[in-house]
Design an enzyme around this catalytic site. Structure first.
Site, PDB file in Angstrom:
ATOM      1  N   CYS A 136      38.994  49.475  37.961  1.00 49.24           N
ATOM      2  CA  CYS A 136      38.520  47.932  37.585  1.00 49.24           C
ATOM      3  C   CYS A 136      37.206  48.558  36.250  1.00 49.24           C
ATOM      4  O   CYS A 136      36.343  48.855  36.568  1.00 49.24           O
ATOM      5  CB  CYS A 136      37.553  47.431  38.764  1.00 49.24           C
ATOM      6  SG  CYS A 136      36.963  45.978  37.999  1.00 49.24           S
ATOM      7  N   CYS A 139      34.210  46.467  36.251  1.00 53.39           N
ATOM      8  CA  CYS A 139      33.370  46.797  37.351  1.00 53.39           C
ATOM      9  C   CYS A 139      32.768  47.909  36.910  1.00 53.39           C
ATOM     10  O   CYS A 139      31.346  47.987  37.253  1.00 53.39           O
ATOM     11  CB  CYS A 139      34.015  47.003  38.767  1.00 53.39           C
ATOM     12  SG  CYS A 139      35.312  45.910  39.237  1.00 53.39           S
ATOM     13  N   ASP A 140      33.233  49.061  36.436  1.00 52.44           N
ATOM     14  CA  ASP A 140      32.593  50.333  36.324  1.00 52.44           C
ATOM     15  C   ASP A 140      32.529  50.779  34.817  1.00 52.44           C
ATOM     16  O   ASP A 140      31.795  51.920  34.653  1.00 52.44           O
ATOM     17  CB  ASP A 140      33.632  51.445  36.955  1.00 52.44           C
ATOM     18  CG  ASP A 140      33.581  50.993  38.441  1.00 52.44           C
ATOM     19  OD1 ASP A 140      32.761  50.524  38.941  1.00 52.44           O
ATOM     20  OD2 ASP A 140      34.722  51.432  39.179  1.00 52.44           O
TER      21      ASP A 140
END
Length: 313
Positions: A136, A139-140
């Protein structure tokens, strides 16, 4: 432990689950919805959603799912935070057990458990999980500002991830197994127009390396040709964008599925191979996998469930 009863039990959230809940609630079916381990589904890990109708300026994925969740709750959906661990579809009413040991009997069930990201299956993927390997980017990606990363995949998702990371990272490698991108033309153009994205066609990842954190990847390009070469790239992050697998393990042996584990819908509606059990969203959609399609199928599943109850009451 306690037992409750409902006309409609919905397993899973996301666009399909929440939309099914909205329609089921408004039909006075008093649905119970289990949100699972990731309330809101995959869209909660997406940044801006530009193609969902009703948001002309775009909307953050997490905001979109929160809007749908609150709408479902407004009409009376009972939201539960746990996960379903066992189902019994042998007789009606159906019986479901959750991770707290509580049970629910339901006249109808709508499955909206979605799908999960696929991995390459490299031993080092698990070794560097959270230490450089991610599925992701939104997300990161924040952790890779000014660094070098790689994205694996050639579809729209991979291109979107690469473009997102290109605004954060110093350099992005897009590792593509085929000699072309499967992404839409507009996504391809955006990728090729980015100076800090390097597309590596006909390339596969053979392994990852590093000491404590990920430091690089072993690549093989032009396999079985005169141009075949093996080389390493130094990267800090390795992002998987190669597709998804349906979250159907709970229903294995209980419902008809295709060879990839997607629930089969044998008729023209959302009903599965068991009367009274319906499926909506990515869990039964190996082709489109779009939020608006999932939401539409959630609507249809709820309408099908309402009709089933009327015809079998």
């Amino acid at each position: 432990m306690f037992t409750s009863k409902t006309k409609c039990l919905i397993i899973g959230s996301g666009p399909a689950g929440y939309t099914a809940a909205i329609y089921a609630s408004r039909a006075n079916m008093e649905p119970i919805l289990y949100e699972g381990t990731q309330p809101g589904g995959q869209l909660t890990t997406t940044s801006e959603v530009e193609n969902f109708p009703g948001y002309p300026e775009g909307v953050m994925g997490s905001q979109l799912m929160d809007d749908l969740r609150r709408q479902a709750e407004r009409f009376g959906t009972q939201l539960r935070q746990g996960t379903v661990t066992a189902v019994n579809f042998d007789e009606r009413p159906f019986k479901i057990t959750d991770d707290s040991g509580d049970t629910v009997t339901a006249d109808t069930v709508i499955i909206a458990t979605g799908a999960s990201a696929k991995y390459l299956g490299l031993p080092d993927e698990s070794r560097f999980a959270g230490l450089g390997v991610s599925a992701c980017a939104t997300c990161d990606g924040f952790f890779y500002r000014g660094r070098t990363v790689a994205v694996v995949g050639g579809g729209d998702t991979a291109c979107e991830e690469a473009l997102y990371l290109s605004n954060l990272a110093k350099k992005v490698y897009l590792i593509v197994r085929k000699d072309y991108l499967r992404a839409s033309k507009v996504m391809q153009k955006r990728v090729f127009d980015k100076d800090n994205i390097e597309v590596c066609f006909e390339t596969v990842t053979k392994g990852l390396f590093g000491t404590e954190f990920l430091e690089g990847a072993h690549l093989l390009q032009f396999a079985n040709t005169e141009q075949q070469r093996e080389f390493d790239i130094a990267i800090d992050g390795f992002f998987l964008a190669i597709g998804h697998k349906p979250n159907t393990e709970l229903f294995s042996g209980k419902l008809d599925m295709d060879s990839n584990g997607y629930i089969v819908l044998p008729g023209t509606n959302q009903q599965t191979s068991i009367a009274g059990v319906f499926a909506a969203g990515d869990v039964a959609d190996p082709h489109y996998q779009q939020a608006i399609c999932a939401a539409a199928s959630g609507c249809k599943a709820a309408l099908d469930a309402e009709r089933f109850i009327m015809e079998n009451s």
